[in-house]
Design an enzyme around this catalytic site. Structure first.
Site, PDB file in Angstrom:
ATOM      1  N   SER A   2      -1.601  -0.868  -4.153  1.00  0.00           N
ATOM      2  CA  SER A   2      -2.710  -0.117  -3.571  1.00  0.00           C
ATOM      3  C   SER A   2      -2.280   1.309  -3.266  1.00  0.00           C
ATOM      4  O   SER A   2      -1.194   1.542  -2.716  1.00  0.00           O
ATOM      5  CB  SER A   2      -3.154  -0.815  -2.271  1.00  0.00           C
ATOM      6  OG  SER A   2      -3.984   0.015  -1.487  1.00  0.00           O
ATOM      7  N   HIS A  44       0.841  -1.197   0.000  1.00  0.00           N
ATOM      8  CA  HIS A  44       0.000   0.000   0.000  1.00  0.00           C
ATOM      9  C   HIS A  44       0.873   1.244   0.000  1.00  0.00           C
ATOM     10  O   HIS A  44       1.850   1.333   0.753  1.00  0.00           O
ATOM     11  CB  HIS A  44      -0.908   0.023   1.233  1.00  0.00           C
ATOM     12  CG  HIS A  44      -1.766   1.249   1.313  1.00  0.00           C
ATOM     13  ND1 HIS A  44      -2.752   1.533   0.386  1.00  0.00           N
ATOM     14  CD2 HIS A  44      -1.758   2.305   2.180  1.00  0.00           C
ATOM     15  CE1 HIS A  44      -3.331   2.678   0.692  1.00  0.00           C
ATOM     16  NE2 HIS A  44      -2.737   3.172   1.772  1.00  0.00           N
ATOM     17  N   SER A  45       0.526   2.204  -0.849  1.00  0.00           N
ATOM     18  CA  SER A  45       1.217   3.491  -0.947  1.00  0.00           C
ATOM     19  C   SER A  45       2.697   3.236  -1.278  1.00  0.00           C
ATOM     20  O   SER A  45       2.996   2.579  -2.271  1.00  0.00           O
ATOM     21  CB  SER A  45       1.017   4.275   0.355  1.00  0.00           C
ATOM     22  OG  SER A  45       1.338   5.628   0.188  1.00  0.00           O
ATOM     23  N   LEU A  46       3.624   3.742  -0.467  1.00  0.00           N
ATOM     24  CA  LEU A  46       5.041   3.481  -0.746  1.00  0.00           C
ATOM     25  C   LEU A  46       5.310   1.984  -0.806  1.00  0.00           C
ATOM     26  O   LEU A  46       6.164   1.524  -1.576  1.00  0.00           O
ATOM     27  CB  LEU A  46       5.927   4.136   0.316  1.00  0.00           C
ATOM     28  CG  LEU A  46       7.428   3.888   0.192  1.00  0.00           C
ATOM     29  CD1 LEU A  46       7.975   4.472  -1.097  1.00  0.00           C
ATOM     30  CD2 LEU A  46       8.175   4.459   1.395  1.00  0.00           C
ATOM     31  N   ALA A  87       3.528  -0.216  -2.178  1.00  0.00           N
ATOM     32  CA  ALA A  87       3.241  -0.692  -3.534  1.00  0.00           C
ATOM     33  C   ALA A  87       4.474  -0.554  -4.416  1.00  0.00           C
ATOM     34  O   ALA A  87       4.824  -1.470  -5.183  1.00  0.00           O
ATOM     35  CB  ALA A  87       2.064   0.084  -4.126  1.00  0.00           C
TER      36      ALA A  87
END
Length: 251
Positions: free
Chosen positions: A113, A85-87, A89
């Protein structure tokens, strides 16, 4: 296993799911997933410089972070999936690229994500250079996700600022390098009210030769905290539908 992983209990015939945390996050983000995702064994990635690894040196770039992960984390040769998720990803994507370059087994699926496709320009914000209080206020304004108890405690604010600074340095010094699309199917999740636009998520399709699907959920950048149940159901469905070209059995 590894200092890099906080792993759930083994489950018979379960897929191995490696979860990469968001910027400033820890492995604890995925603790509930280890209980609730019944078809997967969850391995939550714990980065240096936080949690029980608080006093370890923090890698200063994505390249250093990926090299350290690939060198020290024992990955299976079959039936595993990456989620970030975020970084996280971007981290999961670059680890997959490094595995491909080294000729090592690849995940059956990469689930990314809350992050725009890596070849797209990232806003040059310089967040990692801000003083602690300004850094925390900026991150809270852009993305939310900082608990009130953290913001109310001087000690916790200092710890959170250090983790966020390290991760934003990795993000803001990252430069995507062109390469072949991954032979790994991609699932892309995002929040309907996030600052990341749908077309920025759809652009992830350029990074796979095995197909990509995009799913949006109600909520902002941390939609997966706001309503975890539908996210977990969608993730379980993605695991169940995976049948990689190198695998005889889907996750």
């Amino acid at each position: 296993m590894s200092d890099w992983l906080l792993s759930g209990a083994p489950r018979t015939a379960a897929c191995e799911l490696y979860c990469f945390p968001h910027g400033g996050g820890t492995a604890a983000e995925y603790r509930r997933w280890a209980r609730d995702l019944r078809t997967a064994r969850v391995h939550a990635v714990q980065l240096p410089g936080r949690g029980p690894r608080l006093h370890e040196p923090v890698p200063g770039s994505m390249r250093e972070l990926v090299e350290a992960f690939v060198a020290h984390v024992p990955l299976p040769t079959d039936r595993f999936v990456f989620f970030g998720h975020s970084l996280g990803a971007l981290f999961a994507y670059e680890v997959t690229r490094a595995l491909a370059a080294a000729g090592r087994p690849l995940p059956d699926r990469l689930v990314v994500s809350g992050f725009r496709a890596p070849h797209l320009p990232h806003p040059a914000t310089g967040i990692h250079r801000l003083p602690d209080d300004e850094l925390l206020d900026t991150v809270a304004r852009l993305h939310g996700g900082l608990p009130d108890e953290v913001l109310a405690s001087a000690e916790l604010r200092e710890t959170a600022a250090a983790a966020l600074r390290a991760d934003y340095r990795v993000l803001e010094t990252y430069a995507w390098q062109a390469g072949d699309p991954l032979p790994v199917p991609l699932t892309v999740f995002g929040g309907e009210d996030d600052r990341i636009a749908a077309d920025e998520l759809e652009a992830w399709s350029e990074h796979t030769s095995a197909g990509a699907t995009v799913r949006l959920f109600p909520g902002g950048h941390f939609y997966l905290r706001e309503r975890p149940a539908p996210v977990q159901r969608a993730l379980a469905a993605a695991l169940a539908s995976t049948r990689g070209a190198r695998r005889s059995t889907p996750c």
